[in-house]
Design a protein around this motif. Structure first.
Motif, PDB file in Angstrom:
ATOM      1  N   ILE A 281      -8.376  23.466 -27.641  1.00  0.00           N
ATOM      2  CA  ILE A 281      -8.091  24.442 -28.701  1.00  0.00           C
ATOM      3  C   ILE A 281      -8.653  23.969 -30.035  1.00  0.00           C
ATOM      4  N   LEU A 282      -8.477  22.686 -30.346  1.00  0.00           N
ATOM      5  CA  LEU A 282      -8.964  22.138 -31.612  1.00  0.00           C
ATOM      6  C   LEU A 282     -10.495  22.102 -31.655  1.00  0.00           C
ATOM      7  N   ILE A 283     -11.130  21.811 -30.525  1.00  0.00           N
ATOM      8  CA  ILE A 283     -12.599  21.815 -30.468  1.00  0.00           C
ATOM      9  C   ILE A 283     -13.137  23.231 -30.695  1.00  0.00           C
ATOM     10  N   LEU A 284     -12.557  24.212 -30.030  1.00  0.00           N
ATOM     11  CA  LEU A 284     -12.990  25.603 -30.208  1.00  0.00           C
ATOM     12  C   LEU A 284     -12.757  26.081 -31.638  1.00  0.00           C
TER      13      LEU A 284
ATOM     14  N   PHE B 214     -21.970  26.849 -34.648  1.00  0.00           N
ATOM     15  CA  PHE B 214     -23.162  27.123 -33.853  1.00  0.00           C
ATOM     16  C   PHE B 214     -24.255  26.096 -34.086  1.00  0.00           C
ATOM     17  N   GLU B 215     -24.436  25.666 -35.342  1.00  0.00           N
ATOM     18  CA  GLU B 215     -25.519  24.733 -35.651  1.00  0.00           C
ATOM     19  C   GLU B 215     -25.289  23.345 -35.057  1.00  0.00           C
ATOM     20  N   ARG B 216     -24.065  23.065 -34.619  1.00  0.00           N
ATOM     21  CA  ARG B 216     -23.758  21.774 -34.016  1.00  0.00           C
ATOM     22  C   ARG B 216     -23.737  21.863 -32.490  1.00  0.00           C
ATOM     23  N   LEU B 217     -24.057  23.044 -31.952  1.00  0.00           N
ATOM     24  CA  LEU B 217     -23.929  23.270 -30.516  1.00  0.00           C
ATOM     25  C   LEU B 217     -24.878  22.399 -29.701  1.00  0.00           C
ATOM     26  N   SER B 218     -26.124  22.235 -30.132  1.00  0.00           N
ATOM     27  CA  SER B 218     -27.094  21.433 -29.383  1.00  0.00           C
ATOM     28  C   SER B 218     -26.679  19.963 -29.351  1.00  0.00           C
ATOM     29  N   VAL B 219     -26.193  19.472 -30.480  1.00  0.00           N
ATOM     30  CA  VAL B 219     -25.714  18.087 -30.541  1.00  0.00           C
ATOM     31  C   VAL B 219     -24.513  17.906 -29.612  1.00  0.00           C
ATOM     32  N   ALA B 220     -23.621  18.906 -29.622  1.00  0.00           N
ATOM     33  CA  ALA B 220     -22.439  18.831 -28.772  1.00  0.00           C
ATOM     34  C   ALA B 220     -22.823  18.812 -27.291  1.00  0.00           C
ATOM     35  N   CYS B 221     -23.802  19.624 -26.904  1.00  0.00           N
ATOM     36  CA  CYS B 221     -24.234  19.676 -25.496  1.00  0.00           C
ATOM     37  C   CYS B 221     -24.866  18.367 -25.039  1.00  0.00           C
TER      38      CYS B 221
ATOM     39  N   SER C 278     -24.411  15.411 -26.345  1.00  0.00           N
ATOM     40  CA  SER C 278     -23.349  14.401 -26.327  1.00  0.00           C
ATOM     41  C   SER C 278     -22.476  14.555 -25.091  1.00  0.00           C
ATOM     42  N   ALA C 279     -22.218  15.816 -24.720  1.00  0.00           N
ATOM     43  CA  ALA C 279     -21.388  16.070 -23.546  1.00  0.00           C
ATOM     44  C   ALA C 279     -22.061  15.560 -22.273  1.00  0.00           C
ATOM     45  N   ILE C 280     -23.369  15.763 -22.146  1.00  0.00           N
ATOM     46  CA  ILE C 280     -24.103  15.268 -20.983  1.00  0.00           C
ATOM     47  C   ILE C 280     -24.038  13.741 -20.917  1.00  0.00           C
ATOM     48  N   CYS C 281     -24.178  13.105 -22.064  1.00  0.00           N
ATOM     49  CA  CYS C 281     -24.051  11.637 -22.109  1.00  0.00           C
ATOM     50  C   CYS C 281     -22.649  11.209 -21.691  1.00  0.00           C
ATOM     51  N   GLY C 282     -21.646  12.013 -22.069  1.00  0.00           N
ATOM     52  CA  GLY C 282     -20.279  11.713 -21.665  1.00  0.00           C
ATOM     53  C   GLY C 282     -20.096  11.801 -20.164  1.00  0.00           C
ATOM     54  N   ILE C 283     -20.738  12.783 -19.533  1.00  0.00           N
ATOM     55  CA  ILE C 283     -20.656  12.940 -18.080  1.00  0.00           C
ATOM     56  C   ILE C 283     -21.315  11.753 -17.379  1.00  0.00           C
ATOM     57  N   ILE C 284     -22.470  11.328 -17.887  1.00  0.00           N
ATOM     58  CA  ILE C 284     -23.165  10.169 -17.295  1.00  0.00           C
ATOM     59  C   ILE C 284     -22.315   8.912 -17.440  1.00  0.00           C
ATOM     60  N   THR C 285     -21.685   8.762 -18.602  1.00  0.00           N
ATOM     61  CA  THR C 285     -20.797   7.615 -18.807  1.00  0.00           C
ATOM     62  C   THR C 285     -19.638   7.642 -17.822  1.00  0.00           C
TER      63      THR C 285
ATOM     64  N   GLN D 179     -16.790  17.718 -38.575  1.00  0.00           N
ATOM     65  CA  GLN D 179     -18.141  18.224 -38.326  1.00  0.00           C
ATOM     66  C   GLN D 179     -19.150  17.095 -38.216  1.00  0.00           C
ATOM     67  N   GLN D 180     -18.988  16.087 -39.050  1.00  0.00           N
ATOM     68  CA  GLN D 180     -19.906  14.944 -39.020  1.00  0.00           C
ATOM     69  C   GLN D 180     -19.784  14.183 -37.705  1.00  0.00           C
ATOM     70  N   ASP D 181     -18.578  14.131 -37.159  1.00  0.00           N
ATOM     71  CA  ASP D 181     -18.325  13.375 -35.931  1.00  0.00           C
ATOM     72  C   ASP D 181     -18.289  14.257 -34.686  1.00  0.00           C
ATOM     73  N   PHE D 182     -18.775  15.516 -34.785  1.00  0.00           N
ATOM     74  CA  PHE D 182     -18.584  16.450 -33.690  1.00  0.00           C
ATOM     75  C   PHE D 182     -19.338  16.025 -32.421  1.00  0.00           C
ATOM     76  N   GLY D 183     -20.484  15.382 -32.567  1.00  0.00           N
ATOM     77  CA  GLY D 183     -21.196  14.873 -31.399  1.00  0.00           C
ATOM     78  C   GLY D 183     -20.392  13.816 -30.670  1.00  0.00           C
ATOM     79  N   TRP D 184     -19.802  12.906 -31.420  1.00  0.00           N
ATOM     80  CA  TRP D 184     -18.963  11.851 -30.856  1.00  0.00           C
ATOM     81  C   TRP D 184     -17.722  12.448 -30.187  1.00  0.00           C
ATOM     82  N   ILE D 185     -17.138  13.462 -30.830  1.00  0.00           N
ATOM     83  CA  ILE D 185     -15.965  14.140 -30.276  1.00  0.00           C
ATOM     84  C   ILE D 185     -16.322  14.806 -28.947  1.00  0.00           C
ATOM     85  N   SER D 186     -17.455  15.488 -28.895  1.00  0.00           N
ATOM     86  CA  SER D 186     -17.902  16.154 -27.667  1.00  0.00           C
ATOM     87  C   SER D 186     -18.129  15.144 -26.551  1.00  0.00           C
ATOM     88  N   TYR D 187     -18.737  14.029 -26.909  1.00  0.00           N
ATOM     89  CA  TYR D 187     -18.983  12.952 -25.941  1.00  0.00           C
ATOM     90  C   TYR D 187     -17.671  12.463 -25.328  1.00  0.00           C
TER      91      TYR D 187
END
Length: 286
Positions: free
Chosen positions: A78-81, A86-93, A95-102, A179-187
């Motif tokens: 809920i907090l992520i949504l 939108f401009e952070r969506l590519s970074v989030a994706c 980061s998320a893939i890196c999280g899955i690999i981890t 917003q600055q840490d959104f990639g890390w959060i997605s990961y």
């Protein structure tokens, strides 16, 4: 791309015929001329002894962990949504893939450690955390008879600190910092979700009937661990293909001999023998 260094016949001969989980009789008749005590399955004496070690204290721990983890998953989603832009969506994706690999590598590391070292007789961790790994090698389809709580309790427990940290961060950081840490959060979020779901994915890889179509789709396109891919791990003595979230890292790790090298270093340093406890339980045939 070659998926395994073992032949198909070797995989079939030395792994349980899971389509017939109660006996292995068809497998034995195919490759041997005499009927022997089952090498795998619910009739194996070692598997039966290990199954009886699952107690009410362990069950309570799993119930608490599952409900706590699910609550944190919902809160964090809920907090992520709420904060996603939108401009952070590519970074989030990415980061998320890196999280899955981890998560896949983490599943392999934990799986390898629990399969290879330690004993069921060890205080606390033996009966509660190593026992399921020993049982699984002797009766791979036992996981398909476990309910959601027993299947996922331990993995949900591992994800609780990460999800709790994310919930805390959302409630203590400013919107700008989020917003600055959104990639890390997605990961961290996708890593924790896939860590939590690893054993459910593992269970699906041992389920040969009744799976939903969307699960079969994910397996077919190797988004999660496919059944044929995981069967390679169940070739005795269970020494490779340890990653059980997506299985993406199994082939490259085998090609560089990652696990044998790590085992050789530990055996040389400590004198401990890899899979010694696993072999002891496997020998309890009657």
């Amino acid at each position: 791309m070659k998926m395994s260094l073992k032949s198909y016949q070797e995989i079939m001969k030395n792994s349980m015929l899971e389509e017939d989980p109660n006996g292995n009789s068809e497998l034995e008749q195919t490759f041997t001329s005499t009927k022997k005590s089952p090498r795998w399955g619910p009739q194996h004496k070692g598997a039966q002894e290990l199954a009886k070690l699952y107690g009410p204290g362990k069950r309570l721990q799993e119930i608490i962990c599952v409900y706590t983890c699910i609550t944190l998953m919902i809160i964090d989603l809920i907090l992520i949504l709420k904060h996603i832009h939108f401009e952070r969506l590519s970074v989030a994706c990415m980061s998320a893939i890196c999280g899955i690999i981890t998560a896949d590598f983490g599943s392999g590391l934990v799986h390898w450690a629990a399969d290879t070292w330690g004993s069921v007789e060890l205080p606390v961790i033996g009966k509660n955390f190593l026992r399921p790994f020993r049982e699984h090698h002797l009766d791979p389809t036992s996981i398909t008879r476990h309910d959601f709580i027993e299947t996922n309790g331990d993995n949900f427990m591992v994800s609780i600190p990460i999800l709790g940290f994310l919930a805390y961060s959302f409630n203590t950081k400013s919107p700008q910092d989020i917003q600055q840490d959104f990639g890390w959060i997605s990961y961290l979020f996708l890593c924790s979700i896939f860590v939590a779901m690893t054993n459910q994915i593992h269970k699906w890889s041992h389920t040969y009937w009744g799976l939903p179509r969307w699960v079969l789709f994910l397996q077919q396109y190797h988004i999660v661990l496919p059944r044929k891919h995981h069967r390679i791990h169940h070739v005795a003595p269970h020494e490779t293909y340890f990653c059980i979230t997506t299985g993406w890292l199994n082939w490259p790790l085998e090609k560089i001999r990652f696990w044998p090298t790590l085992e050789a270093v530990i055996e040389y340093s400590t004198g401990c023998k890899a899979r010694d406890d696993d072999l002891k339980w496997a020998k309890k045939m009657t």
